[in-house]
Design a protein around this motif. Sequence first.
Motif, short mmCIF file in Angstrom:
data_model
loop_
_atom_site.label_atom_id
_atom_site.label_comp_id
_atom_site.label_asym_id
_atom_site.label_seq_id
_atom_site.Cartn_x
_atom_site.Cartn_y
_atom_site.Cartn_z
N GLU A 288 54.49 49.34 -27.50
CA GLU A 288 54.36 48.15 -28.64
C GLU A 288 54.42 47.05 -27.97
O GLU A 288 54.88 46.74 -26.90
CB GLU A 288 55.80 48.31 -29.18
CG GLU A 288 55.96 47.10 -30.24
CD GLU A 288 57.07 47.19 -31.01
OE1 GLU A 288 57.41 48.06 -32.09
OE2 GLU A 288 58.13 46.18 -30.84
N VAL A 289 53.46 45.97 -28.21
CA VAL A 289 53.45 44.64 -27.87
C VAL A 289 53.29 43.72 -28.90
O VAL A 289 52.37 44.00 -29.94
CB VAL A 289 51.85 44.49 -27.04
CG1 VAL A 289 51.76 42.97 -26.50
CG2 VAL A 289 52.01 45.46 -25.88
N ASP A 290 53.96 42.52 -29.15
CA ASP A 290 53.90 41.33 -30.00
C ASP A 290 52.44 40.74 -29.61
O ASP A 290 52.66 39.94 -28.54
CB ASP A 290 55.10 40.73 -29.86
CG ASP A 290 55.17 39.65 -31.09
OD1 ASP A 290 53.81 39.60 -31.85
OD2 ASP A 290 55.93 38.92 -31.42
N VAL A 291 51.50 41.01 -30.20
CA VAL A 291 50.14 40.29 -29.65
C VAL A 291 50.09 38.80 -30.07
O VAL A 291 49.32 38.10 -29.72
CB VAL A 291 49.06 41.09 -29.98
CG1 VAL A 291 49.12 42.64 -29.61
CG2 VAL A 291 48.73 40.90 -31.75
N TRP A 292 50.96 38.46 -30.90
CA TRP A 292 50.95 37.01 -31.23
C TRP A 292 51.24 36.02 -30.15
O TRP A 292 50.22 35.19 -29.98
CB TRP A 292 51.88 36.71 -32.50
CG TRP A 292 52.11 35.29 -33.10
CD1 TRP A 292 53.19 34.84 -33.10
CD2 TRP A 292 51.19 34.37 -33.22
NE1 TRP A 292 53.15 33.37 -33.40
CE2 TRP A 292 51.72 33.11 -33.58
CE3 TRP A 292 49.70 34.34 -33.19
CZ2 TRP A 292 51.04 31.97 -33.86
CZ3 TRP A 292 48.97 33.14 -33.72
CH2 TRP A 292 49.71 31.95 -33.92
N PRO A 293 52.30 36.06 -29.82
CA PRO A 293 52.51 35.13 -28.40
C PRO A 293 51.52 35.31 -27.39
O PRO A 293 51.21 34.42 -26.49
CB PRO A 293 53.80 35.34 -27.89
CG PRO A 293 54.38 36.72 -28.70
CD PRO A 293 53.54 36.76 -29.71
N GLU A 294 51.04 36.77 -27.10
CA GLU A 294 50.10 37.01 -26.04
C GLU A 294 48.80 36.46 -26.24
O GLU A 294 48.04 35.77 -25.45
CB GLU A 294 49.99 38.59 -25.95
CG GLU A 294 51.17 39.22 -25.70
CD GLU A 294 51.37 39.39 -23.98
OE1 GLU A 294 50.39 39.36 -23.39
OE2 GLU A 294 52.55 39.18 -23.90
N LEU A 295 48.24 36.44 -27.70
CA LEU A 295 46.97 35.85 -27.94
C LEU A 295 47.06 34.19 -27.86
O LEU A 295 46.13 33.73 -27.49
CB LEU A 295 46.65 36.61 -29.22
CG LEU A 295 46.08 37.82 -29.31
CD1 LEU A 295 45.94 38.41 -30.49
CD2 LEU A 295 44.72 38.20 -28.22
#
Length: 522
Positions: free
Chosen positions: A199-206
Amino acid sequence: MEATVVTGTPSLYLLGGLLVLWLCWRALERAWLRPQRLGRALRAQGIRGTRYRFPSGDLSEEARLLAAERTKPMPLLSHGISRRVLPLVHNTVKEHGKVSMVWAGPTPRVILGDPKLVREVLSNKFGHFRKPMLPTNFIKMIGDGLSNHEGEKWAVHRKIINPAFHLEKLKKMLPAFTSCTSELINRWENLMESGKAREVDVWPELQDLTGDAISRAAFGSSLSEGTRIFRLQSEQAQLATRVLTKLYIPGYTYLPTELNRRIKQNAEEVEALLKGFVTKRENAMKNGRTDDTDMLVLLMQSNVKEGQDSGSSKPVISMEDIFGELKLFYFAGMETTSVLLTWTMVVLSEYPEWQDRAREEVLRVFGKKQPDIDGTHQLKIVTMVLYEVLRLYPPITFLERQTYKEMELGGVKYPPGVKLLLPIATIHHDPDLWGTDVEEFKPERFAEGISKASKDAPAFFPFGWGPRICVGQNFALLEAKIALSMILQRFEFGLSPSYTHAPFPVSTLQPIHGAQIMLKKI
């Protein structure tokens, strides 16, 4: 001396009394008499809507409706965001029609839900519809750049900025896009054990990805140098939303409130950091040690050239103007692409068949090699997917213009001082324009391009339309295609059980509880 004082005192009292009366009259005119005149003029021509309520109009009701919507998540596979992100507009259109009226404080806002009227306003051939004047603090927060200018100043800035976004210049920025995305992918792969999803929270990553890309493409810097600017600009955007939802009180932005102090501190820090970038480029240009792969250099070179072409030895726009453009570009370049990529990953997680089709196309065009610009022109399915995501989840949910003199539009004469609200999210979700399946994710709508996707144009305008269409549109779409292609090459992904579907307008349309995605290496 005593006689002089006694004689002068009544005159001072009289002047003070007249000043108080004048101020009271101005307040009465602004807050009551003028709104009543404008409301009567519009209703007399058939514009229905809410009645003006002293002093804040519909701002309190709008805030209440938004707060209520924010507490309620949406069902998965549900894309009907219009009611959620523009609840006051949605309710008013439903009750009073596609051309109707609400109030932002003492100013009437006429909702234009008809694409024909939107087209006329945004074509703006003679500059008759202008962007509303924004509070000083808002301009300081986001940047006094191209999107805020009018008339000759807008034309000059647009002419100077345009060369930086030509295709041949974007090609030179491609290594910045691919390098940033490679680093993101490597980081994700290092999180995973062989064969297991993570699982990765892609919002802050992007957000980090697009902030990194904008830093390198625009300023030639790395994430470590640019991260502070885009963090500050992101915070400024959220503070700006708070400013714009308050009733405007003249002079309020100069009061030493906690909000105003924070805005000022952020603006000063961003300006100092940008000044450092500009100084480095100026020194490099003087010493002949720079090239035109850096957008900041392109902007500075174009500025000097425009001055020379006009017979001047000085640049056309000031250093303060450049700072304003850089602030705005940093915000727009980061926010728009990060929200587009985030919603694209969320939607493709919900529709694995489209994810598979997009991946097959990417692998057919690029294989496992890094994408190039020529190949992105062959990505028909990826483009359709991005357009449909922009339709369902536009980064900016509405635009505004204002009349500064009497203007006729659609058979209605609008007095000066009326705001025209162009509800992007509402029009993007209008079944009369898109069909009864308007709330469904169907990228095939765009199989024959934008012009044939809907029953009228511009029913699709996530980047605006007409001469003021976003100058960075190609930049944002190219970055999105590159990043999405590289992610599809290396990962399969689906929604995590912890994901909550809750799109909400902050500065842009964001996932307020994050975007938790299960990533699996291919």
